[in-house]
Design an enzyme around this catalytic site. Sequence first.
Site, PDB file in Angstrom:
ATOM      1  CE1 TYR A  11      39.022 -24.871 -29.364  1.00 10.16           C
ATOM      2  CE2 TYR A  11      38.322 -22.627 -30.318  1.00 10.16           C
ATOM      3  CZ  TYR A  11      39.097 -23.549 -29.389  1.00 10.16           C
ATOM      4  OH  TYR A  11      40.240 -23.045 -28.835  1.00 10.16           O
ATOM      5  CG  ASN A  32      24.317 -28.312 -39.922  1.00 11.99           C
ATOM      6  OD1 ASN A  32      25.266 -28.444 -39.477  1.00 11.99           O
ATOM      7  ND2 ASN A  32      23.904 -27.535 -40.767  1.00 11.99           N
ATOM      8  CE1 TYR A 141      30.309 -14.877 -36.934  1.00 10.26           C
ATOM      9  CE2 TYR A 141      31.825 -13.025 -36.473  1.00 10.26           C
ATOM     10  CZ  TYR A 141      31.175 -14.303 -36.012  1.00 10.26           C
ATOM     11  OH  TYR A 141      31.426 -14.895 -34.917  1.00 10.26           O
TER      12      TYR A 141
HETATM   13  N1  UFG Z   1      46.694 -13.235 -38.151  1.00 12.61           N
HETATM   14  C1  UFG Z   1      47.748 -13.258 -38.823  1.00 12.61           C
HETATM   15  N2  UFG Z   1      48.203 -14.445 -39.467  1.00 12.61           N
HETATM   16  C2  UFG Z   1      47.415 -15.581 -39.603  1.00 12.61           C
HETATM   17  C3  UFG Z   1      46.188 -15.505 -39.075  1.00 12.61           C
HETATM   18  C4  UFG Z   1      46.006 -14.367 -38.362  1.00 12.61           C
HETATM   19  O1  UFG Z   1      48.622 -12.445 -38.745  1.00 12.61           O
HETATM   20  O2  UFG Z   1      47.711 -16.295 -40.242  1.00 12.61           O
HETATM   21  C5  UFG Z   1      46.104 -12.057 -37.263  1.00 12.61           C
HETATM   22  C6  UFG Z   1      44.815 -11.576 -37.863  1.00 12.61           C
HETATM   23  O3  UFG Z   1      45.321 -10.878 -38.718  1.00 12.61           O
HETATM   24  C7  UFG Z   1      44.414 -10.776 -36.595  1.00 12.61           C
HETATM   25  C8  UFG Z   1      45.016 -11.760 -35.302  1.00 12.61           C
HETATM   26  O4  UFG Z   1      46.099 -12.553 -36.198  1.00 12.61           O
HETATM   27  O5  UFG Z   1      45.042  -9.650 -36.371  1.00 12.61           O
HETATM   28  C9  UFG Z   1      43.998 -12.747 -34.869  1.00 12.61           C
HETATM   29  O6  UFG Z   1      43.349 -13.266 -36.160  1.00 12.61           O
HETATM   30  P1  UFG Z   1      42.238 -14.554 -35.904  1.00 12.61           P
HETATM   31  O7  UFG Z   1      41.896 -14.898 -37.397  1.00 12.61           O
HETATM   32  O8  UFG Z   1      42.850 -15.776 -35.011  1.00 12.61           O
HETATM   33  O9  UFG Z   1      41.048 -13.881 -34.845  1.00 12.61           O
HETATM   34  P2  UFG Z   1      40.261 -12.654 -35.289  1.00 12.61           P
HETATM   35  O10 UFG Z   1      40.516 -11.688 -34.243  1.00 12.61           O
HETATM   36  O11 UFG Z   1      40.268 -12.204 -36.601  1.00 12.61           O
HETATM   37  O12 UFG Z   1      38.765 -13.125 -35.239  1.00 12.61           O
HETATM   38  C10 UFG Z   1      38.161 -13.590 -34.013  1.00 12.61           C
HETATM   39  C11 UFG Z   1      37.269 -14.807 -34.102  1.00 12.61           C
HETATM   40  C12 UFG Z   1      36.125 -14.358 -35.299  1.00 12.61           C
HETATM   41  C13 UFG Z   1      35.417 -13.089 -34.663  1.00 12.61           C
HETATM   42  C14 UFG Z   1      36.481 -11.986 -34.590  1.00 12.61           C
HETATM   43  C15 UFG Z   1      35.757 -10.815 -33.789  1.00 12.61           C
HETATM   44  O13 UFG Z   1      37.860 -15.788 -34.618  1.00 12.61           O
HETATM   45  O14 UFG Z   1      35.134 -15.371 -35.265  1.00 12.61           O
HETATM   46  O15 UFG Z   1      37.328 -12.234 -33.500  1.00 12.61           O
HETATM   47  O16 UFG Z   1      36.531  -9.860 -34.044  1.00 12.61           O
HETATM   48  F1  UFG Z   1      34.648 -12.542 -35.653  1.00 12.61           F
END
Ligand code: UFG
Length: 355
Positions: A11, A32, A141
């Site tokens: 991405y 890969n 991670y």
């Molecule tokens: N969330 C929901 N519902 C969903 C998906 C996500 O409520 O279906 C919430 C999560 O709990 C979080 C927020 O939306 O509070 C954002 O979630 P994401 O999964 O989109 O992103 P993250 O903040 O968890 O993760 C991002 C990157 C990771 C990295 C991280 C670093 O995608 O690769 O930031 O903190 F590790």
Amino acid sequence: MKVLVTGGAGYIGSHAVRELLDSGHQVVVLDNLSKGHEEAIDKRAAFVLASTEDVDLIVNKIKLHGIEAVMHFAADIEVGESVTDPFKYYQNNFSNAVSLLEALNICGVKKFVFSSTAAVYGNPERTPILESDLRNPINPYGRSKMMVEMALEDACKAYGMGYTILRYFNVAGASPDATIGEDHQPESHLIPKILMAAREGTAVKIFGTDYPTSDGTCVRDYVHVMDLARAHVLALENLSPGKGEVFNLGSESGFSVREVISACERVTGRKITVEEGPRRAGDPATLVASSKKIREQLGWERKYPDMETIVAHAWNWHTSHPEGYVKETEKSHFILTEMASEEYRMAETYRYFGE
Ligand code: UFG
């Protein structure tokens, strides 16, 4: 510059490849295809189908293509999976990165741009987070990324490796022409999951509504993937051997999960069904970065700062590619030029178009 981009079929990597090429650089993608998509690789780039662990192969390709710098995106990115399968993360994210650095060192390549993450901060000490704040990752991670950061610091001192570490916060959106975008299998990120719910009329689950934030849902710092890609090119062009830098790539403003859902409703014109669920393990309440340093030192400016533009570009991508990337096997113009040994089960391919 001649740049090797690992994970250039993924991405963020695929958007960075486009930005590099548009800025006049030459690109060799090494991927890969374990998570990336062949169709995401810009047709102006050469492509090597391989993993970063093979030092000999990478030395070979660096020499063959006269590579001067590396952007390293290839990695596993699922926080939850890293908790249940930490060795996968230490192997792929850390050990393979060290192999890649070893190959660079053998060849005297001293420019390295590294995709790091806000996850190295763990539960941050303050908001907005500064680059100098304590690294204290709370999952494998984040630890695997921090270990690469440390290896770079040591390689800089010992071998004169020049590096720039870019710590990502929440990356979203797609190329404005909707030709490349986000296609993770499975998808875990918030914006694509909301947009999927909008398309299919299903519900999106909110992970936790009892956080100490204004509306009880987690707050994150969202940056358009093209702005992030631009930051990589600036980082590369300002890199010097023997010097190390680290920059946060955030927007300094946070959006709660509920606010992101509202933005998606405005952009799509659809009502999105929401289900409130429990917290997801490992989620800090608020992650917002200060990006003052990269703005001041490299002149980074975001072209697409507002949430609705980020969502609109993602929506255009998802509606024009409802199945994500579709395999183009029949249309492929790959010419197999070389088979690697059975042991590595990899092949090198170069794209020649119109042949
Ligand atoms: N969330 C929901 N519902 C969903 C998906 C996500 O409520 O279906 C919430 C999560 O709990 C979080 C927020 O939306 O509070 C954002 O979630 P994401 O999964 O989109 O992103 P993250 O903040 O968890 O993760 C991002 C990157 C990771 C990295 C991280 C670093 O995608 O690769 O930031 O903190 F590790």
